[in-house]
Write an enzyme that holds these catalytic residues in place. Structure first.
Site, mmCIF file in Angstrom:
data_model
loop_
_atom_site.group_PDB
_atom_site.id
_atom_site.type_symbol
_atom_site.label_atom_id
_atom_site.label_comp_id
_atom_site.label_asym_id
_atom_site.label_seq_id
_atom_site.Cartn_x
_atom_site.Cartn_y
_atom_site.Cartn_z
ATOM 1 N N HIS A 9 -94.129 -20.320 40.108
ATOM 2 C CA HIS A 9 -95.534 -20.560 40.671
ATOM 3 C C HIS A 9 -95.658 -19.990 41.891
ATOM 4 O O HIS A 9 -95.303 -20.085 42.778
ATOM 5 C CB HIS A 9 -95.913 -22.101 40.279
ATOM 6 C CG HIS A 9 -95.234 -22.882 41.325
ATOM 7 N ND1 HIS A 9 -95.070 -24.294 40.839
ATOM 8 C CD2 HIS A 9 -94.314 -22.914 42.429
ATOM 9 C CE1 HIS A 9 -94.464 -24.838 41.795
ATOM 10 N NE2 HIS A 9 -93.897 -23.888 42.890
ATOM 11 N N ASN A 10 -97.055 -19.314 41.809
ATOM 12 C CA ASN A 10 -97.868 -18.711 42.751
ATOM 13 C C ASN A 10 -97.230 -17.592 43.351
ATOM 14 O O ASN A 10 -97.603 -17.108 44.262
ATOM 15 C CB ASN A 10 -97.752 -19.858 44.030
ATOM 16 C CG ASN A 10 -98.236 -21.124 43.701
ATOM 17 O OD1 ASN A 10 -99.243 -21.309 42.477
ATOM 18 N ND2 ASN A 10 -98.178 -22.223 44.292
#
Length: 339
Positions: free
Chosen positions: A246-247
């Site tokens: 994620h991210n």
């Protein structure tokens, strides 16, 4: 605020209800005070509740002061004016509970596999067993293989090729994107924190963005962002069984060979190359044009244009010299032991 195409708001909730839910303590009356969303510290604003765990977050809070903030007691007096402190020994855990209460992922609950609320342009080809959720949009000329699931709100551009048994959710896909069989795009990233009775999952409220011309190999997994987006830049190519956490933000024209793993919030520049099974630790920056050798394990930032290898990874010439020295040293000891 979480993208309403993918998340529906279940608020507002009074701060009194938030405190009851999370176990937070407020130092002032909560009458008539409410919030309708969660946000990160730098993107608060009226109606938002955020969290801070250290003084480093306080400057972010002042950019767009939120209505309320989960905060350790030692920082409660340092919040900006108008921000109600919600004191908690684990602000992140309290934030996770509030996020789950205020934002619900949209689901495809109808009996029709192709939702009547989906929008398909002319020339879209769907294989047997394809499911398309409400609010999804698919561009002209896109071909989707059998048993693939397109979640609610997903947008797919034109002339894409999506293989069999692919799952796409919480994702925006550009034009001419190829996603091979078995890939999973947009599921929740790995995030947990301590709760009152054990570990609790942290809701993942971001998206995945696949820009034009991206290729995603068979069996790849790309996690949606926790708060921000996970982004794969234009014309980048992922081999089979690559994992993007994620991210993560990957630049344009990058190449990632099989079984490469990029940990959360890493930033990869344009034109980077990764050999098979390369691994990048979280929150690192890999500069434009950098190359990581096969099985290289990167634990610190890599400057632009450099080639690194080994574990822990370092500039490749240095690593090769060290390997050669160790090999020679091991050989001398071995001969000495035999004599």
């Amino acid at each position: 605020m979480p993208d309403p195409r993918f998340f529906e708001s279940t608020g507002p909730l009074s701060l009194e209800a938030i405190c009851q839910l999370t176990g937070a303590r407020a130092a002032e009356s909560l009458a008539d005070l409410a919030v309708d969303r969660v946000a990160i510290a730098s993107r608060g604003g009226t109606g938002a509740v955020v969290f801070v765990t250290g003084r480093g977050f306080l400057e972010d809070l002042r950019r767009q002061p939120p209505s309320a903030c989960f905060v350790p007691e030692v920082l409660a007096a340092d919040l900006p004016a108008g921000c109600v402190p919600l004191v908690h020994r684990n602000p992140h855990g309290a934030f996770a509970l509030a996020a789950e209460a205020l934002h619900a992922p949209r689901r495809h609950l109808g009996v029709d596999p192709i939702s009547p609320e989906a929008r398909l342009e002319a020339g879209v080809s769907l294989g047997p067993g394809v499911v398309v959720g409400p609010g999804a949009a698919i561009g002209a000329g896109t071909v989707i293989g059998p048993n693939t699931v397109i979640g609610p709100g997903v947008a797919i551009g034109r002339n894409c090729r999506i293989g069999a048994n692919v799952s796409i959710s919480f994702t925006l896909v550009g034009d001419r994107v190829k996603i091979l069989a078995g890939a999973v795009i947009g599921e929740a990233g790995f995030g947990a924190t301590a709760g009152a009775t054990g570990l609790i999952d942290i809701p993942q409220l971001g998206r995945v963005v696949l820009q034009d011309g991206v290729t995603i190999g068979a069996g790849c997994t790309i996690d949606r962002g926790a708060y921000e987006d996970t982004v794969i830049g234009e014309n980048s190519k992922l081999d089979n069984m690559v994992h993007i956490a994620h991210n993560v933000r990957i630049g344009r024209n990058c190449v990632l060979a099989a079984q490469t793993g990029i940990a959360g919030s890493a930033i990869i520049g344009d034109g980077c190359q990764f050999g098979g099974q390369a691994g990048i630790a979280d929150h690192l920056i890999i500069g434009d044009g950098a190359r990581i050798g096969a099985s290289g394990g990167v634990l610190k930032n890599v400057p632009a244009g450099e080639t690194w290898g080994g574990f822990p990874a370092k500039p490749v010439q240095r690593w090769l010299r060290e390997v050669a020295w160790l090999s020679r040293a091991a050989g001398v000891r071995s001969r000495g032991g035999e004599s």
